[in-house]
Design a protein around this motif. Structure first.
Motif, short mmCIF file in Angstrom:
data_model
loop_
_atom_site.label_atom_id
_atom_site.label_comp_id
_atom_site.label_asym_id
_atom_site.label_seq_id
_atom_site.Cartn_x
_atom_site.Cartn_y
_atom_site.Cartn_z
N PHE A 1 6.20 79.80 34.84
CA PHE A 1 6.32 80.29 33.46
C PHE A 1 7.35 81.42 33.45
CE2 PHE A 1 2.28 78.33 33.94
CZ PHE A 1 1.95 77.78 32.71
N ARG A 2 7.91 81.67 32.29
CA ARG A 2 8.83 82.80 32.21
C ARG A 2 8.76 83.50 30.86
NH1 ARG A 2 11.45 81.36 27.82
NH2 ARG A 2 13.09 79.80 27.91
N PHE A 3 8.99 84.81 30.90
CA PHE A 3 9.17 85.56 29.67
C PHE A 3 10.62 86.02 29.70
CE2 PHE A 3 8.83 89.79 27.45
CZ PHE A 3 8.75 89.25 26.18
N ALA A 4 11.34 85.78 28.60
CA ALA A 4 12.80 85.96 28.64
C ALA A 4 13.31 86.82 27.48
CB ALA A 4 13.47 84.58 28.61
N PRO A 5 13.00 88.10 27.50
CA PRO A 5 13.43 88.97 26.38
C PRO A 5 14.91 89.35 26.47
CG PRO A 5 12.34 90.28 28.05
CD PRO A 5 12.28 88.87 28.54
N SER A 6 15.47 89.65 25.32
CA SER A 6 16.83 90.21 25.27
C SER A 6 16.69 91.73 25.35
CB SER A 6 17.52 89.85 23.95
OG SER A 6 17.59 88.46 23.83
N SER A 7 17.60 92.35 26.10
CA SER A 7 17.49 93.81 26.25
C SER A 7 18.34 94.50 25.18
CB SER A 7 17.92 94.21 27.66
OG SER A 7 19.16 93.62 27.98
N ILE B 1 15.95 88.67 32.03
CA ILE B 1 16.56 89.55 31.03
C ILE B 1 17.75 88.81 30.42
CG2 ILE B 1 17.70 91.78 30.64
CD1 ILE B 1 14.76 92.08 31.44
N GLU B 2 17.68 88.55 29.12
CA GLU B 2 18.73 87.79 28.45
C GLU B 2 19.73 88.78 27.85
OE1 GLU B 2 17.21 84.32 26.32
OE2 GLU B 2 16.83 83.58 28.34
N ASP B 3 20.73 89.10 28.65
CA ASP B 3 21.66 90.17 28.27
C ASP B 3 23.11 89.69 28.28
OD1 ASP B 3 21.79 89.83 30.99
OD2 ASP B 3 21.77 91.95 31.51
N SER C 1 26.65 80.90 25.49
CA SER C 1 25.78 80.98 24.32
C SER C 1 24.35 81.05 24.82
CB SER C 1 25.94 79.72 23.45
OG SER C 1 25.59 78.58 24.21
N TYR C 2 23.47 81.43 23.94
CA TYR C 2 22.04 81.44 24.27
C TYR C 2 21.63 80.07 24.80
CZ TYR C 2 17.18 80.44 23.24
OH TYR C 2 15.90 79.99 23.34
N HIS C 3 22.05 79.00 24.10
CA HIS C 3 21.58 77.65 24.46
C HIS C 3 22.00 77.27 25.90
CE1 HIS C 3 20.48 77.23 20.31
NE2 HIS C 3 21.73 77.37 19.90
N ALA D 1 22.92 79.30 28.34
CA ALA D 1 22.33 80.20 29.34
C ALA D 1 20.87 79.81 29.58
CB ALA D 1 22.43 81.65 28.86
N VAL D 2 20.16 79.49 28.51
CA VAL D 2 18.73 79.24 28.66
C VAL D 2 18.47 77.93 29.43
CG1 VAL D 2 18.00 77.98 26.58
CG2 VAL D 2 16.66 79.87 27.36
N VAL D 3 19.24 76.87 29.14
CA VAL D 3 18.95 75.62 29.88
C VAL D 3 19.43 75.74 31.34
CG1 VAL D 3 18.93 74.12 27.83
CG2 VAL D 3 21.04 74.35 29.13
N VAL E 1 7.16 78.78 27.38
CA VAL E 1 6.20 79.27 26.38
C VAL E 1 6.91 80.37 25.60
CG1 VAL E 1 3.95 80.38 26.07
CG2 VAL E 1 4.29 78.72 27.93
N ARG E 2 7.18 80.12 24.33
CA ARG E 2 7.96 81.07 23.54
C ARG E 2 7.60 80.92 22.07
NH1 ARG E 2 13.75 78.02 24.61
NH2 ARG E 2 13.26 76.09 23.51
N GLY E 3 8.15 81.80 21.24
CA GLY E 3 7.77 81.84 19.83
C GLY E 3 8.20 80.59 19.07
N ASP F 1 9.70 80.43 16.47
CA ASP F 1 11.05 80.56 15.88
C ASP F 1 12.09 79.83 16.73
OD1 ASP F 1 10.54 82.44 17.87
OD2 ASP F 1 11.82 83.98 16.97
N LEU F 2 11.73 79.46 17.96
CA LEU F 2 12.69 78.74 18.81
C LEU F 2 12.38 77.25 18.91
CD1 LEU F 2 13.21 81.52 21.47
CD2 LEU F 2 14.90 80.65 19.86
N PHE F 3 11.42 76.81 18.12
CA PHE F 3 11.05 75.38 18.16
C PHE F 3 12.26 74.49 17.88
CE2 PHE F 3 9.64 71.43 16.21
CZ PHE F 3 8.59 71.03 17.03
N1 GLU Z 1 15.79 85.78 24.57
C1 GLU Z 1 15.07 85.11 23.51
C2 GLU Z 1 14.44 86.16 22.61
O1 GLU Z 1 14.31 87.32 23.01
C3 GLU Z 1 14.00 84.19 24.00
C4 GLU Z 1 14.58 83.01 24.69
C5 GLU Z 1 13.60 81.93 25.13
O2 GLU Z 1 12.42 82.21 25.33
O3 GLU Z 1 14.05 80.81 25.28
O4 GLU Z 1 14.06 85.82 21.51
#
Ligand code: GLU
Length: 298
Positions: free
Chosen positions: A10-16, A46-48, A206-208, A210-212, A224-226, A228-230
Motif C-alpha cells: 500500500f502507499r500514501f502519496a501526498p504532494s509536499s 512524496i509527490e514533488d 505529469s502526475y499521471h 509519475a504515478v503509474v 487506496v486514495r480519495g 477525487d482520483l477515481f
Molecule cells: N499526490 C496526490 C495528492 O496528494 C495523490 C496521488 C495518488 O494517490 O495517486 O492528491
C-alpha cells in the motif's frame, strides 16, 4: 506444500505543497491499517514534481505529522523529484510507439479555439478536451518549432493509443474497484480524457506518468486514495496497459467534507493536522477521531 503469495503493498502519496489536512490523515491511516491487517507493506511517496510549489518544510511536516499520528512506513521514502529520468524513460516509450505528440498551445489558445462552442466536450476535471490544434502539424513544422526553442507539452494521442491496444488484442481494459460503491470491476473509458497532457511544458512530466511509473517501480499492489482520483484511474489503466505495467487493485475512499459539504482541500485552507496538534489534541484522540471516518473491512 504451502504456496507463498507476494505481500500486498500500500502507499500514501501526498504532494509536499502544503500541510496535510484531516482528509490526508484519514487516507494515510486507512492505508496504514489495511497494510497492517493484510501483513503487507506500507510505503510513503512524496509527490514533488512541481518544484515551484513543493517545499522541503512541507515535506518535513508530512513526516512529522504522520509520525505524530503513530503511522510508520518503509524507508527510504521515494521522492518523485529524484526520479525525473524514470519519467522521461516512460514518456520515451510512448513517444517511440508513436503514441504521443508535442503540443505548443497555451491554455488561452485552447480556450480561444473552443470559445463560442458551449457544447464542446470537457474532461472529468472540467477542462475542454484538446481540440487537436497541434496534432496534425507536419513533422517539418514540429521540428522547426522545437528547434526554435519553443516549449512544448507532450500529449497522448488517445486514438492511436486505443488502436494500438486493440491491435494487441488484449482483454478489455478495466480495474477491480473496492471503494465507494462496493467491490466491482469498472470498465475503463480513458477516451473521456481526450488527448491528455502527459508531460507539462514546465515540469516535463505529469502526475499521471509519475504515478503509474512509481506504482509499478515500488511494487504497489493496492492503490487506496480519495474518490477525487477515481476518474484519473481510467487514464492510469490505459497507461499501464500501454507500458505493460502490472495492474493494482483500487480503492477510492469517500472524501472528508467540511460543515458546508465542501471537500477538504489545501487550496480551501482546510484545517491542518498541524493545527490540531497545536491545539493540544493527543495522537490517540486524533486516531480515534479519524477512525470514525476510516472504514477498515474485517
Ligand atoms: N499526490 C496526490 C495528492 O496528494 C495523490 C496521488 C495518488 O494517490 O495517486 O492528491
Amino acid at each position: 506444500m504451502t504456496r507463498s503469495f507476494p505481500k500486498q503493498a500500500f502507499r500514501f502519496a501526498p504532494s509536499s505543497n502544503g500541510f496535510l489536512h484531516l482528509g490526508h490523515a484519514c487516507s494515510a491511516a486507512l492505508n496504514f491499517e489495511l497494510a497492517q491487517a493484510s501483513g503487507g507493506r506500507m510505503l510513503l511517496r512524496i509527490e514533488d514534481i512541481d518544484l515551484e510549489r513543493c517545499r522541503p518544510e512541507f515535506e518535513q511536516a508530512i513526516y512529522d505529522d504522520l509520525g505524530w499520528l503513530g503511522l510508520a512506513w518503509e524507508e527510504p521514502v521515494r521522492r518523485q523529484s529524484r526520479h525525473f529520468p524514470d519519467y522521461a524513460a516512460t514518456l520515451e516509450r510512448l513517444r517511440a510507439q508513436g503514441l504521443a505528440y508535442p503540443c505548443f498551445c497555451s491554455r488561452g489558445e485552447i480556450m480561444a479555439a473552443v470559445a463560442g462552442r458551449p457544447d464542446w466536450p470537457r474532461d472529468p476535471d472540467g477542462s475542454p478536451l484538446y481540440p487537436g490544434l497541434c496534432k496534425h502539424l507536419s513533422p517539418m513544422e514540429r521540428t522547426r518549432r522545437l528547434a526554435s526553442g519553443r516549449a512544448a507539452a507532450l500529449r497522448l494521442d488517445m486514438k492511436a493509443a486505443l488502436a494500438h491496444l486493440a491491435r494487441q488484442g488484449g482483454p478489455e481494459l478495466d480495474w477491480l474497484e473496492q471503494g465507494v460503491g462496493g467491490t466491482r470491476r469498472v470498465r475503463a473509458t480513458p477516451a473521456l480524457w481526450g488527448d491528455p497532457v502527459i508531460a507539462r511544458r514546465d515540469i516535463k512530466t505529469s502526475y499521471h506518468i509519475a504515478v503509474v511509473t512509481d506504482d509499478a517501480a515500488q511494487g504497489v499492489t493496492d492503490v487506496v486514495r480519495g474518490a477525487d482520483l477515481f476518474m484519473a484511474t481510467h487514464l492510469h489503466r490505459l497507461l499501464q496497459a500501454l507500458l505493460d505495467l502490472p495492474e493494482p487493485v483500487y480503492r477510492h475512499h469517500a472524501l472528508l467534507c467540511d460543515a458546508s459539504g465542501q471537500k477538504l482541500s489545501k487550496s480551501l485552507r482546510a484545517k491542518s493536522l498541524r493545527a490540531w496538534r497545536q491545539e493540544g489534541l493527543s495522537p490517540e484522540a486524533a486516531r480515534r477521531r479519524l477512525s470514525v471516518e476510516v472504514m477498515v473491512p474485517p
